[in-house]
Design a protein around this motif. Structure first.
Motif, PDB file in Angstrom:
ATOM      1  N   THR A  47       0.847  -1.191   0.000  1.00  0.00           N
ATOM      2  CA  THR A  47       0.000   0.000   0.000  1.00  0.00           C
ATOM      3  C   THR A  47       0.884   1.243   0.000  1.00  0.00           C
ATOM      4  N   HIS A  48       0.322   2.366  -0.420  1.00  0.00           N
ATOM      5  CA  HIS A  48       1.110   3.586  -0.513  1.00  0.00           C
ATOM      6  C   HIS A  48       1.400   4.209   0.848  1.00  0.00           C
ATOM      7  N   ASP A  49       0.821   3.633   1.902  1.00  0.00           N
ATOM      8  CA  ASP A  49       1.190   4.089   3.249  1.00  0.00           C
ATOM      9  C   ASP A  49       2.025   3.042   3.982  1.00  0.00           C
ATOM     10  N   GLY A  50       2.601   2.095   3.242  1.00  0.00           N
ATOM     11  CA  GLY A  50       3.643   1.245   3.797  1.00  0.00           C
ATOM     12  C   GLY A  50       3.239  -0.095   4.358  1.00  0.00           C
ATOM     13  N   TYR A  51       1.984  -0.487   4.243  1.00  0.00           N
ATOM     14  CA  TYR A  51       1.549  -1.771   4.795  1.00  0.00           C
ATOM     15  C   TYR A  51       1.773  -2.900   3.786  1.00  0.00           C
ATOM     16  N   VAL A  52       2.248  -4.019   4.292  1.00  0.00           N
ATOM     17  CA  VAL A  52       2.519  -5.188   3.452  1.00  0.00           C
ATOM     18  C   VAL A  52       1.197  -5.791   2.973  1.00  0.00           C
ATOM     19  N   THR A  53       1.155  -6.201   1.715  1.00  0.00           N
ATOM     20  CA  THR A  53      -0.058  -6.781   1.120  1.00  0.00           C
ATOM     21  C   THR A  53       0.124  -8.273   0.867  1.00  0.00           C
ATOM     22  N   ASP A  54      -0.995  -8.946   0.610  1.00  0.00           N
ATOM     23  CA  ASP A  54      -0.951 -10.375   0.271  1.00  0.00           C
ATOM     24  C   ASP A  54      -0.183 -10.604  -1.030  1.00  0.00           C
ATOM     25  N   ALA A  55      -0.267  -9.643  -1.940  1.00  0.00           N
ATOM     26  CA  ALA A  55       0.451  -9.773  -3.215  1.00  0.00           C
ATOM     27  C   ALA A  55       1.956  -9.810  -2.978  1.00  0.00           C
ATOM     28  N   ASP A  56       2.433  -8.970  -2.061  1.00  0.00           N
ATOM     29  CA  ASP A  56       3.863  -8.947  -1.771  1.00  0.00           C
ATOM     30  C   ASP A  56       4.290 -10.215  -1.052  1.00  0.00           C
ATOM     31  N   VAL A  57       3.461 -10.709  -0.153  1.00  0.00           N
ATOM     32  CA  VAL A  57       3.778 -11.954   0.561  1.00  0.00           C
ATOM     33  C   VAL A  57       3.888 -13.110  -0.435  1.00  0.00           C
ATOM     34  N   ALA A  58       2.948 -13.191  -1.377  1.00  0.00           N
ATOM     35  CA  ALA A  58       2.982 -14.264  -2.369  1.00  0.00           C
ATOM     36  C   ALA A  58       4.212 -14.146  -3.266  1.00  0.00           C
ATOM     37  N   TYR A  59       4.558 -12.908  -3.634  1.00  0.00           N
ATOM     38  CA  TYR A  59       5.753 -12.670  -4.445  1.00  0.00           C
ATOM     39  C   TYR A  59       6.997 -13.181  -3.720  1.00  0.00           C
ATOM     40  N   MET A  60       7.138 -12.824  -2.440  1.00  0.00           N
ATOM     41  CA  MET A  60       8.317 -13.218  -1.675  1.00  0.00           C
ATOM     42  C   MET A  60       8.338 -14.726  -1.406  1.00  0.00           C
TER      43      MET A  60
END
Length: 660
Positions: A47-60
């Protein structure tokens, strides 16, 4: 500290083939099962305020799976509430405890795949301030790249606060469950700004000579070490060579002093990089031969005693395996190869290098980030969509007979993805080899041969998916009537049709593919009509032969279809080869030994020429009417639809294949 996870690589084929990559290494007090590290890279998925998203978790998670027990580094976090350190709109934040749960999701995903979770602290300095009117730096040195914000000089209070923010964010990383800590001091981010005499003109304790310029870095290292304790390994990424000689950057000797100072301050490992985003010297584009920068890793090994890791144009496992054996470096670090294929090291370990989707060093991933867009990959359609079921290959409800006309990248991508779903797939290619326009593009100099790797990959996948490939076969309406497929996919690519075949008043007119494949020869004075990638490729190809080249480009700028992060390299190469470019121009008249170019402001320029190379592509839309008449589901993809890039061809092919 014991090994986090037990890995036994002996049963795998690559354990013997690449013995140096798959042996343990101790960093600080932590034993890492292998020598593989996924390097931190932003993805703009949060998110543009710095919170980790499910999309980023799946990417990593996918990249953690790929390092098979090695180090997996999350994207660098920014650490200040004012957001001076934020360099990317989707960058994760760590300036408050409220971000710990999201950061823990990333650590947990990495641990789920039995990999080592590495946490990076990254203040972007003069590359930061993405959502505010300025960025922060040691001195207010004007930006060389206008895309970045004006620099505001940091006060002593700002510096002390920034050091504290690094330590506080480090503590949050430990609380989130990370095994290692990393400080980013590369490419023009804040730590590197303080180190470089190009950007640090201070006269206080944080400026002056190289030792004074190192104080900000060493203060951060000591503050972070105090917060994380002695047992957590601490890494720093540092430039071994800034490549900023034209603006008075550090010498390589000064850079090695920064390595010594970092080691003395308490780091356990150093990641070697070279170049800034402001460097006018290319570093990671494919015209730089693989392995070029290993001399910097060797210099670092001779300078410090802590382990050395390195990325940057080390895409093939043979290179780092040998470098580790030679004592040039200790850890193979990679970023873009695992954007292109997150499971790359895993596939190598299991003995299936043919299954690795190769990075072509196009830098689209970086271009997307600098345009505030979520990361995508030129060759990997699923990149950044790992969490979206609509992007995954799933079994087809109904098994169809699929006819694909064209064996280029779009056709082959569509073929194997649809075959994996259970369809019976037939690819028809009129030529005797696969590859389409990549067969021509890969003939261009300066590393473009690497483009053909994607064709080798797709051919291997088609073979494994039992795709039926018919070479030397031209599809006609009768072919379609005879075969009666359930689905027809037209992937014939674009065509290069010269405005006049053969010669005209003494000037020979030929097509770009015929030149690149050696089918025809040109004279010594060649005019190329077309300023997109085909025209640039053939211009460089002929210029390397010493021919006098001019390009007539209809558009305002060259390379409309080339990644913005790469076009500057082509423009630079053309200039070095003394290629003349006529922009916003047309060929108006062909004479006995010259061509009249209608240029800007209706000026006419007579250009000596003995050959015109036609490098403008047109779409090819035949056969669709036959499919409609027979009631066959039909798709038009790749350049056959609209002439574009290799990336568009691959994405078209994949998305069509998973929907048939």
């Amino acid at each position: 500290m014991a090994v986090n996870f037990k890995w036994d690589y002996k049963p795998y084929p690559a354990a013997a083939k690449y013995p140096n990559l798959f042996k343990p290494i101790k960093i600080g007090n932590l034993i890492i099962p292998n020598r593989i590290k996924y390097a931190a890279t932003e993805d703009n998925l949060n998110t543009h305020d710095g919170y980790v998203t499910d999309a980023d978790v799946a990417y990593m998670r996918e990249r953690a799976k790929g390092v098979v027990g090695g180090i997996c580094t999350i994207q660098g976090v920014y650490m200040d509430e004012k957001r001076e350190g934020q360099g990317y709109v989707g960058q994760a934040a760590a300036w408050h405890d409220k971000f710990i749960p999201g950061l823990k999701k990333l650590a947990d995903a990495i641990h789920d795949e039995k990999a080592i979770a590495n946490y990076q602290l990254m203040h972007c300095g003069r590359v930061g301030g993405v959502d505010i009117p300025y960025c922060a730096g040691p001195s207010a040195i004007p930006q060389r790249l206008k895309v970045f914000k004006p620099v505001r000089e940091m006060s002593l209070q700002d510096i002390k606060q920034c050091i504290k923010e690094h330590a506080d964010a480090a503590r949050r990383g430990i609380e989130a469950g990370y095994d290692m800590m990393e400080i980013s001091g590369i490419v023009g981010y804040l730590v590197s700004n303080f180190l470089s005499k190009y950007t640090n003109r201070r006269t206080d304790e944080y400026g002056g000579d190289i030792y004074g310029r190192c104080k900000f870095m060493t203060d951060i290292i000591k503050a972070v070490r105090k917060e994380i304790g002695k047992d957590v390994p601490l890494i720093i990424r540092l430039c071994a060579e800034e490549l900023l000689n034209d603006v008075g950057g550090n010498t390589p000797e000064e850079s090695m002093i920064t390595y010594k100072m970092a080691e003395e301050a308490g780091v356990d490992c150093i990641s070697v990089t070279q170049g800034w985003q402001e460097s006018s010297v290319p570093v990671i584009s494919r015209d730089i031969p693989q392995g070029t920068w290993l001399y910097n890793a060797k210099r670092a090994k001779q300078t410090v005693k802590v382990p050395i890791s390195m990325a940057y144009r080390l895409f093939l496992p043979e290179l780092p395996d040998k470098a580790i054996a030679d004592g040039t470096m200790d850890i193979w670090e990679m970023c873009r190869p695992m954007i292109a294929d997150p499971l790359m090291p895993k596939k190598i370990l299991e003995g299936h290098p043919e299954d690795v989707r190769p990075c072509v060093a196009c830098n689209l991933c970086l271009a997307r980030l600098f345009r505030d867009a979520p990361m995508t990959c030129y060759v990997n359609p699923v990149c950044a969509h790992e969490s979206d079921p609509k992007w995954q290959i799933t079994p087809a409800v109904q098994k169809n007979k699929v006819m694909i006309v064209g064996g280029g990248p779009a056709g082959l991508e569509c073929a194997y993805s649809s075959a994996l779903r259970g369809h019976e797939v037939h690819v028809y290619e009129k030529n005797t080899t696969l590859g389409g326009q990549i067969s021509y593009a890969s003939k261009a100099p300066f590393g473009d041969i690497e483009l053909y790797g994607i064709i080798n990959f797709l051919k291997a996948q088609c073979d494994k998916a039992k795709v039926n490939i018919h070479l030397g076969t031209t599809v006609t309406p009768k072919t379609i009537e005879d075969e009666m497929p359930d689905t027809l996919v037209i992937a014939t690519g674009a065509v290069f049709t010269p405005p006049a075949a053969g010669s005209s008043k003494g000037v020979n007119i030929v097509s770009a593919p015929d030149v690149l494949t050696g089918k025809v020869k040109t004279g010594e004075r060649v005019m190329i009509f077309g300023g997109k990638k085909p025209g640039i490729s053939v211009a460089l190809y002929l210029a390397e032969q010493g021919k006098k080249i001019s390009i007539v480009c209809k558009e305002r700028n060259l390379g409309k279809d080339v990644n913005p992060s790469l076009i500057w390299r082509y423009v630079q190469k053309l200039a070095q080869k003394k290629v003349t470019v006529y922009k916003e121009s047309q060929i108006e008249e062909v004479n006995e030994t010259s061509v009249v170019v209608k240029a800007l402001y209706d000026t006419r320029i007579s250009v000596p020429a003995d050959t015109i190379v036609f490098a403008e592509r047109e779409s090819f839309k035949e056969l669709m009417s036959t499919a409609k008449e027979l009631g066959i589901e039909a798709h038009l993809i790749g350049d056959a639809l609209v002439p574009r890039s290799l990336s568009h061809a691959l994405h078209d092919g994949y998305r069509t294949g998973i929907r048939i």
